[in-house]
Design a protein around this motif. Structure first.
Motif, short mmCIF file in Angstrom:
data_model
loop_
_atom_site.label_atom_id
_atom_site.label_comp_id
_atom_site.label_asym_id
_atom_site.label_seq_id
_atom_site.Cartn_x
_atom_site.Cartn_y
_atom_site.Cartn_z
N ASN A 188 62.61 41.90 17.25
CA ASN A 188 64.00 41.62 16.89
C ASN A 188 64.06 40.29 16.16
OD1 ASN A 188 64.84 43.91 18.24
ND2 ASN A 188 65.50 42.83 20.08
N ILE A 189 64.60 40.29 14.95
CA ILE A 189 64.77 39.02 14.24
C ILE A 189 66.04 38.35 14.76
CG2 ILE A 189 65.08 37.91 12.00
CD1 ILE A 189 62.31 39.19 12.45
N SER A 190 65.86 37.19 15.36
CA SER A 190 66.96 36.48 15.99
C SER A 190 67.00 35.04 15.46
CB SER A 190 66.80 36.52 17.52
OG SER A 190 67.89 35.93 18.17
N SER A 191 67.57 34.12 16.22
CA SER A 191 67.62 32.73 15.79
C SER A 191 67.97 31.84 16.96
CB SER A 191 68.64 32.53 14.66
OG SER A 191 69.94 32.31 15.20
N ILE A 192 67.88 30.54 16.74
CA ILE A 192 68.22 29.56 17.77
C ILE A 192 69.68 29.66 18.18
CG2 ILE A 192 68.90 27.65 16.25
CD1 ILE A 192 67.27 25.82 18.16
N GLY A 193 70.47 30.41 17.40
CA GLY A 193 71.86 30.66 17.78
C GLY A 193 71.98 31.43 19.07
N GLY A 194 70.88 32.02 19.53
CA GLY A 194 70.88 32.68 20.83
C GLY A 194 70.77 31.71 21.99
N LEU A 195 70.48 30.44 21.68
CA LEU A 195 70.32 29.42 22.71
C LEU A 195 71.46 28.41 22.71
CD1 LEU A 195 68.43 28.25 24.92
CD2 LEU A 195 67.32 26.91 23.12
N SER A 214 50.17 39.71 26.07
CA SER A 214 50.44 38.47 26.80
C SER A 214 51.71 37.80 26.27
CB SER A 214 49.25 37.50 26.68
OG SER A 214 49.12 37.03 25.34
N LEU A 215 52.18 38.22 25.10
CA LEU A 215 53.36 37.63 24.49
C LEU A 215 54.61 38.50 24.65
CD1 LEU A 215 51.75 36.44 21.13
CD2 LEU A 215 52.17 35.07 23.17
N THR A 216 54.44 39.72 25.15
CA THR A 216 55.59 40.63 25.20
C THR A 216 56.70 40.09 26.09
OG1 THR A 216 56.24 42.94 25.50
CG2 THR A 216 54.75 42.03 27.15
N GLY A 217 57.92 40.32 25.65
CA GLY A 217 59.09 39.86 26.38
C GLY A 217 59.54 38.46 26.03
N ARG A 218 58.76 37.77 25.22
CA ARG A 218 59.07 36.37 24.91
C ARG A 218 59.94 36.23 23.67
NH1 ARG A 218 53.62 32.91 24.98
NH2 ARG A 218 55.11 31.48 23.99
N ASP A 244 67.90 38.52 21.96
CA ASP A 244 66.82 37.93 22.76
C ASP A 244 66.70 38.61 24.12
OD1 ASP A 244 66.54 36.18 20.65
OD2 ASP A 244 67.57 34.52 21.63
N ARG A 245 67.84 38.82 24.76
CA ARG A 245 67.82 39.46 26.08
C ARG A 245 67.37 40.92 25.97
NH1 ARG A 245 69.86 38.66 31.33
NH2 ARG A 245 68.97 40.39 32.52
N MET A 246 67.79 41.59 24.91
CA MET A 246 67.39 42.98 24.71
C MET A 246 65.87 43.08 24.58
SD MET A 246 68.88 45.78 22.02
CE MET A 246 68.39 44.92 20.52
N ALA A 247 65.26 42.18 23.84
CA ALA A 247 63.81 42.20 23.69
C ALA A 247 63.12 41.98 25.03
CB ALA A 247 63.37 41.14 22.68
N ALA A 248 63.62 41.04 25.80
CA ALA A 248 63.02 40.74 27.10
C ALA A 248 63.13 41.94 28.04
CB ALA A 248 63.69 39.52 27.72
N ASP A 249 64.30 42.57 28.08
CA ASP A 249 64.51 43.69 29.00
C ASP A 249 63.76 44.95 28.55
OD1 ASP A 249 66.06 41.95 30.40
OD2 ASP A 249 67.94 43.04 30.18
N MET A 250 63.73 45.20 27.24
CA MET A 250 62.98 46.35 26.76
C MET A 250 61.49 46.16 27.05
SD MET A 250 64.79 47.70 23.22
CE MET A 250 64.31 46.26 22.26
N ALA A 251 61.00 44.92 26.94
CA ALA A 251 59.60 44.64 27.22
C ALA A 251 59.25 44.97 28.66
CB ALA A 251 59.28 43.17 26.92
N MET A 252 60.19 44.72 29.57
CA MET A 252 59.96 45.04 30.98
C MET A 252 59.67 46.53 31.17
SD MET A 252 60.29 42.43 33.17
CE MET A 252 60.88 43.18 34.69
N GLU A 253 60.41 47.37 30.47
CA GLU A 253 60.26 48.81 30.63
C GLU A 253 59.13 49.39 29.78
OE1 GLU A 253 64.05 50.73 30.15
OE2 GLU A 253 65.02 49.51 31.70
N LEU A 254 58.75 48.67 28.72
CA LEU A 254 57.72 49.19 27.81
C LEU A 254 56.32 48.71 28.16
CD1 LEU A 254 59.58 48.74 24.40
CD2 LEU A 254 58.92 50.94 25.41
N ARG A 255 56.21 47.64 28.91
CA ARG A 255 54.90 47.02 29.16
C ARG A 255 53.87 48.01 29.68
NH1 ARG A 255 52.94 41.83 30.36
NH2 ARG A 255 55.05 40.95 30.27
N SER A 256 54.25 48.81 30.65
CA SER A 256 53.29 49.75 31.26
C SER A 256 52.87 50.86 30.31
CB SER A 256 53.89 50.36 32.53
OG SER A 256 55.03 51.14 32.22
N ARG A 257 53.58 51.00 29.19
CA ARG A 257 53.26 52.03 28.20
C ARG A 257 52.48 51.49 27.01
NH1 ARG A 257 56.12 56.65 29.51
NH2 ARG A 257 56.93 56.39 31.62
N GLY A 258 52.09 50.21 27.08
CA GLY A 258 51.28 49.62 26.02
C GLY A 258 52.06 49.19 24.80
#
Length: 310
Positions: free
Chosen positions: A146-153, A244-248, A169-183
């Motif tokens: 997701n292309i975002s910006s510091i405007g999220g902070l 190791s970077l997913t969700g960040r 930003d939150r969407m990327a973090a939450d999607m990563a939680m559900e996608l991690r186990s699927r590679g």
């Protein structure tokens, strides 16, 4: 050609950051699908990519139209036998609305600005991610950005802009939680100030509007080139430790350090987490800047705490 054989999709790639990302992905050997609403600009970008030896498939697609999104991913599924390696959610339709409303409070602006900023740049990202994830989960690998910006902070431009970027930003973090186990990895990427075509016209051009202050001109004058984020994404996609970077939420300056990336002219981009840069933003402390080494940085959790709502 580090991404030879890969299939990528970049939304909103007829101009701006999306175009720069698509150019770099194709230059790295990937087959790149690009979307936009205007056929002429899409074809121009596709031609430029092909002139560099890349493979580009331009598709007219409106990110606010659910059927357009579903049809495009189905097209990729047919064309590429179900393969999709990278999705870059970049499409954004609110830039002109942001410039038109600068200096105004949210109650002074037509509330429809919410839709112009967030229908394409947030809702569309979610829909693209849903359909793309179905292909990636089936193949057991993939990367969504997701292309975002510091405007999220912190506050930047206006209320709808900040809310939309924080949600990306939150969407990327939450999607990563559900996608991690699927590679499948998912991150949010913050480019810095970027010298897009519109910025060159409105901020760095000869007839700069009165509401553009000198500090803003200086910031964009030192900004990233159009393709810098694309270089960073190629590095990220090729990273053996990607999971190791997913969700960040990651800044382009972070990836530039990680992969040793510089601008074509050899210039290093501004590190927005460096103490030197942060001091330069405080007039009363700017005199310290020449005495602070560039490599001293503030940890990201400190930046988060400084803007904490708790």
């Amino acid at each position: 050609m580090s991404l030879s054989g890969w299939v990528c999709l970049v939304t909103g790639a007829s101009r701006g950051i999306g175009k720069g990302i698509a150019l770099q992905l194709s230059q790295a050997g990937a087959t790149v699908y690009i979307t936009g609403r205007q056929e002429a600009t899409l074809k121009q970008t596709a031609t430029e990519m092909k002139e560099r030896g890349g493979t580009c498939i331009p598709v007219i697609c409106d990110s606010t139209r659910d059927q357009d999104i579903e049809d495009l991913v189905e097209q990729i599924k047919r064309d590429q036998k179900g393969r999709l390696d990278v999705l870059v959610n970049n499409a954004y339709a609110g830039v002109q609305s942001i410039f038109d409303s600068l200096g105004k409070k949210f109650w002074e602006i037509d509330p429809s600005i919410w839709d112009s900023i967030n229908n394409t740049g947030l809702r569309g990202h979610y829909f693209f991610s849903v359909y793309a994830s179905r292909l990636m989960v089936a193949q057991g690998r993939g990367l969504i950005i997701n292309i975002s910006s510091i405007g999220g902070l912190r506050y930047l431009f206006n209320v709808p802009y900040g809310v939309g970027k924080a949600a990306c930003d939150r969407m990327a973090a939450d999607m990563a939680m559900e996608l991690r186990s699927r590679g499948v990895a998912c991150v949010s990427l913050w480019p810095a100030a970027v010298q897009t075509e519109m910025i060159k016209k409105l901020v760095l051009g000869e007839n700069v509007p009165d509401f553009i202050d000198p500090a803003t001109k200086e910031l964009f004058g030192k900004g990233e080139s159009l393709e810098f984020a694309g270089k960073c994404i190629v590095g990220l996609a090729s990273d053996k430790n990607l999971m190791s970077l997913t969700g960040r939420t990651i800044m382009t300056c972070d990836l530039a350090r990680r992969y040793g990336i510089k601008e074509d002219d050899g210039r290093s981009i501004v590190d927005y987490s460096s103490v030197k840069f942060l001091l330069s933003q405080v007039p009363s402390l700017a005199w310290l800047v020449p005495y602070v080494p560039s490599f001293i940085r503030v940890p990201h959790f400190v930046l988060t705490l400084a803007n904490s709502r708790f």
